[in-house]
Design an enzyme around this catalytic site. Structure first.
Site, PDB file in Angstrom:
ATOM      1  N   GLU A 300     -43.555 -49.520 -47.950  1.00  0.00           N
ATOM      2  CA  GLU A 300     -42.256 -49.549 -48.635  1.00  0.00           C
ATOM      3  C   GLU A 300     -41.745 -50.976 -48.687  1.00  0.00           C
ATOM      4  O   GLU A 300     -41.811 -51.702 -47.692  1.00  0.00           O
ATOM      5  CB  GLU A 300     -41.197 -48.719 -47.899  1.00  0.00           C
ATOM      6  CG  GLU A 300     -41.289 -47.225 -48.042  1.00  0.00           C
ATOM      7  CD  GLU A 300     -40.102 -46.518 -47.368  1.00  0.00           C
ATOM      8  OE1 GLU A 300     -39.038 -47.159 -47.208  1.00  0.00           O
ATOM      9  OE2 GLU A 300     -40.241 -45.343 -47.005  1.00  0.00           O
ATOM     10  N   GLU A 354     -32.239 -41.746 -56.432  1.00  0.00           N
ATOM     11  CA  GLU A 354     -32.173 -40.389 -55.887  1.00  0.00           C
ATOM     12  C   GLU A 354     -30.725 -40.061 -55.503  1.00  0.00           C
ATOM     13  O   GLU A 354     -30.212 -40.564 -54.505  1.00  0.00           O
ATOM     14  CB  GLU A 354     -33.101 -40.259 -54.685  1.00  0.00           C
ATOM     15  CG  GLU A 354     -34.563 -40.523 -55.025  1.00  0.00           C
ATOM     16  CD  GLU A 354     -35.444 -40.573 -53.788  1.00  0.00           C
ATOM     17  OE1 GLU A 354     -35.623 -39.527 -53.138  1.00  0.00           O
ATOM     18  OE2 GLU A 354     -35.941 -41.673 -53.470  1.00  0.00           O
ATOM     19  N   LYS A 357     -29.449 -38.603 -51.781  1.00  0.00           N
ATOM     20  CA  LYS A 357     -29.713 -39.282 -50.514  1.00  0.00           C
ATOM     21  C   LYS A 357     -28.396 -39.608 -49.825  1.00  0.00           C
ATOM     22  O   LYS A 357     -27.402 -39.948 -50.470  1.00  0.00           O
ATOM     23  CB  LYS A 357     -30.521 -40.559 -50.738  1.00  0.00           C
ATOM     24  CG  LYS A 357     -31.934 -40.324 -51.240  1.00  0.00           C
ATOM     25  CD  LYS A 357     -32.812 -41.552 -51.100  1.00  0.00           C
ATOM     26  CE  LYS A 357     -33.189 -41.783 -49.660  1.00  0.00           C
ATOM     27  NZ  LYS A 357     -34.168 -42.887 -49.516  1.00  0.00           N
ATOM     28  N   GLU A 363     -28.775 -46.670 -50.881  1.00  0.00           N
ATOM     29  CA  GLU A 363     -29.829 -45.672 -50.680  1.00  0.00           C
ATOM     30  C   GLU A 363     -30.104 -44.863 -51.945  1.00  0.00           C
ATOM     31  O   GLU A 363     -31.204 -44.365 -52.141  1.00  0.00           O
ATOM     32  CB  GLU A 363     -29.453 -44.719 -49.546  1.00  0.00           C
ATOM     33  CG  GLU A 363     -29.597 -45.308 -48.162  1.00  0.00           C
ATOM     34  CD  GLU A 363     -31.049 -45.566 -47.793  1.00  0.00           C
ATOM     35  OE1 GLU A 363     -31.894 -44.704 -48.064  1.00  0.00           O
ATOM     36  OE2 GLU A 363     -31.335 -46.648 -47.241  1.00  0.00           O
TER      37      GLU A 363
END
Length: 506
Positions: A300, A354, A357, A363
């Site tokens: 990541e 997303e 999250k 995030e």
């Protein structure tokens, strides 16, 4: 992903070559001097060619993380088509969802799947549980779905549920299951580790793991990786180090832009970006434990396009610069200063924003794509795009790639100059409230954006807010936090352009 307090500021890649002499000839051979000189010259030229070819690592690979903590994402079959249209041939998942694995079948895309942290204890305690999991989630999909690795857990050392003690036993049981199904040679096992597992990371040469992790889990895990020919997975986020230490770390250094670099006081190596520095801290930590032979994969790394007021540096231009320049860094070849000949293999975080999250705003804003499959920003993702200077939109047509570096000539932009602009992605009501504050209580000079004034056109909320925010930012000497407005603004390193309006620099 876990924030890591350690950071390093960092060069040209120093290389050491071992030169050996040719074996002594056992037979005397007479040749003319001119011919001997030609032969010597040719031999030396060949030597230099071989030296140059072996001095640099091959180009690495770019993959992407496909997270699904959202309620508005396209169907897996559409996602597979999106990946293929963008030339992305490696994807990493956070589970083994059957619909996703089925959609990826026969796509040619290599897949890293994951066994979630909540299954670690059961997997560690019971070999039959591991066997059933591998049968249900791996062997029935492989080889149609090109599964190349299993991430056993994710950032386990940072897991608040304290699952660390289950990690290595679970990894061993999963590997035993792969052996049972005769797919262990094709599918590797590892576990992504956050940088917070390091006790020290600055300077990079001092990199070391936290002592309490070394004997119980780090060494046993590395032994297993070595025995199975697998690699060490690590999550690397220069963003976290920058946002926590913006006063000490150069943004250009963090975004792979031109900068003076930082010399490691421990080994004299020079670093020109924080990503390499953090990765070499991991290499140094492995070396300190005598595991130099274990390869590293970055599972990541990324940069958010939107963040909260305290998440300094979270912005669309910075995300574009970081990810775009990282892709260039990986695909043009070359290892890190400590591992010059190891190619960089990296998974970007993430494919989509997303919306479900938890945590800070960032995030939910790491995606390269919106759920609509439109790009958040435009960067090259393949070698072909780098060479052509273009990137591939979702519709398959070509669009001109905007340079991700944001570099401009030294004569047009003073060194270190920054500006503040509005974030066009926030709600208009929020942007208007921030504009009202800047022009009112904030004391920004908003006369140029009044009707008929020099910066009234273009007459848009984003343009007017950008001018006001920048006036406030410059008035406050560009101090950290003065370009935020509750997430409605962000800092840029090149002059904003709105019509013919010129933004002040002080």
């Amino acid at each position: 992903m876990v924030w890591a307090p350690q950071f390093s500021l960092l060069p040209l890649h120093n290389k050491v070559y071992k030169i050996t002499t040719a074996p002594t000839l056992t037979k005397n051979i007479s040749v003319p001097l001119s011919q001997a000189l030609k032969m010597a010259t040719l031999g030396f030229s060949c030597f230099l060619l071989l030296l140059s070819l072996s001095a640099f690592a091959d180009a690495g690979s770019i993959g992407i993380n496909y997270g699904r903590i959202a309620n508005n994402l396209p169907a897996p079959s559409q996602v597979v088509q999106l990946l293929k249209s963008q030339g992305l041939s490696r994807v990493k998942l956070y589970d083994t969802d059957s619909a996703v694995l089925t959609a990826l079948a026969n796509s040619g895309i290599s897949v890293t799947v994951a066994l979630p942290n909540e299954l670690l204890s059961s997997t560690a305690a019971d070999q039959s549980f591991a066997d059933k999991w591998v049968q249900a989630n791996i062997s029935q999909f492989y080889p149609a779905t090109k599964i190349e690795a299993i991430a056993v857990g994710n950032e386990v050392f940072a897991d608040p549920n304290n699952t660390t003690k289950f990690l290595v036993p679970a990894m061993k049981n999963i590997h035993a299951s792969l052996v049972k199904y005769k797919i262990d040679s094709a599918i590797k096992i590892s576990s992504p580790v956050a940088l917070s597992a390091l006790q020290s990371s600055y300077p990079s040469s001092s990199g070391s793991f936290k002592p309490e992790l070394v004997e119980p889990v780090i060494k046993p895990m590395l032994d297993l990786l070595r025995q199975t020919g697998s690699y060490f997975m690590v999550n690397v986020y220069p963003f976290f180090a920058y946002t926590a230490n913006a006063g000490q770390i150069s943004l250009d250094y963090t975004l792979f832009k031109q900068n003076p670099g930082v010399v490691d006081s421990g080994n004299g190596l020079r670093y020109d970006n924080l990503f390499d520095a953090q990765l070499d801290a991991v290499s140094a930590a492995l070396s300190a434990l005598k595991y130099d032979d274990v390869k590293i994969v970055v599972t990541e790394t990324g940069w958010p396009s939107v963040g909260d007021s305290n998440e300094i540096g979270a912005s669309q231009p910075n995300a574009e610069s970081y990810n775009g320049n990282l892709v260039r860094r990986v695909l043009t070849g070359g290892g890190t200063p400590l591992r010059t000949q190891d190619p960089l293999n990296v998974f970007l975080f993430a494919l989509f924003n997303e919306n479900e999250k938890s945590g800070p705003t960032s995030e939910r804003n790491y995606g390269l794509f919106y759920p609509s499959e439109q790009k958040v920003y435009d960067i090259p993702l393949t070698q072909a795009e780098l060479e052509s200077g273009q990137s591939t939109p979702v519709n398959g047509s070509k669009s001109q790639q905007v340079p991700a570096t944001g570099d401009v000539s030294e004569s047009s932009v003073p060194s270190g100059q920054t500006w503040c602009v509005a974030n066009g992605n926030v709600a208009q009501e929020k942007l208007q409230a921030a504009l009202n504050y800047a022009c009112g209580e904030g004391g920004a000079d908003c006369r140029p954006i009044q009707p008929d004034a020099t910066c009234y056109n273009p007459d848009t909320l984003v343009a007017h807010a950008s001018y006001a925010f920048n006036s406030y930012y410059q008035k406050n000497a560009r101090v950290a936090g003065s370009c935020d407005f509750g997430g409605s603004a962000y800092v840029v390193t090149q002059p904003p352009t709105f019509g013919t309006c010129k933004f002040p620099t002080e």
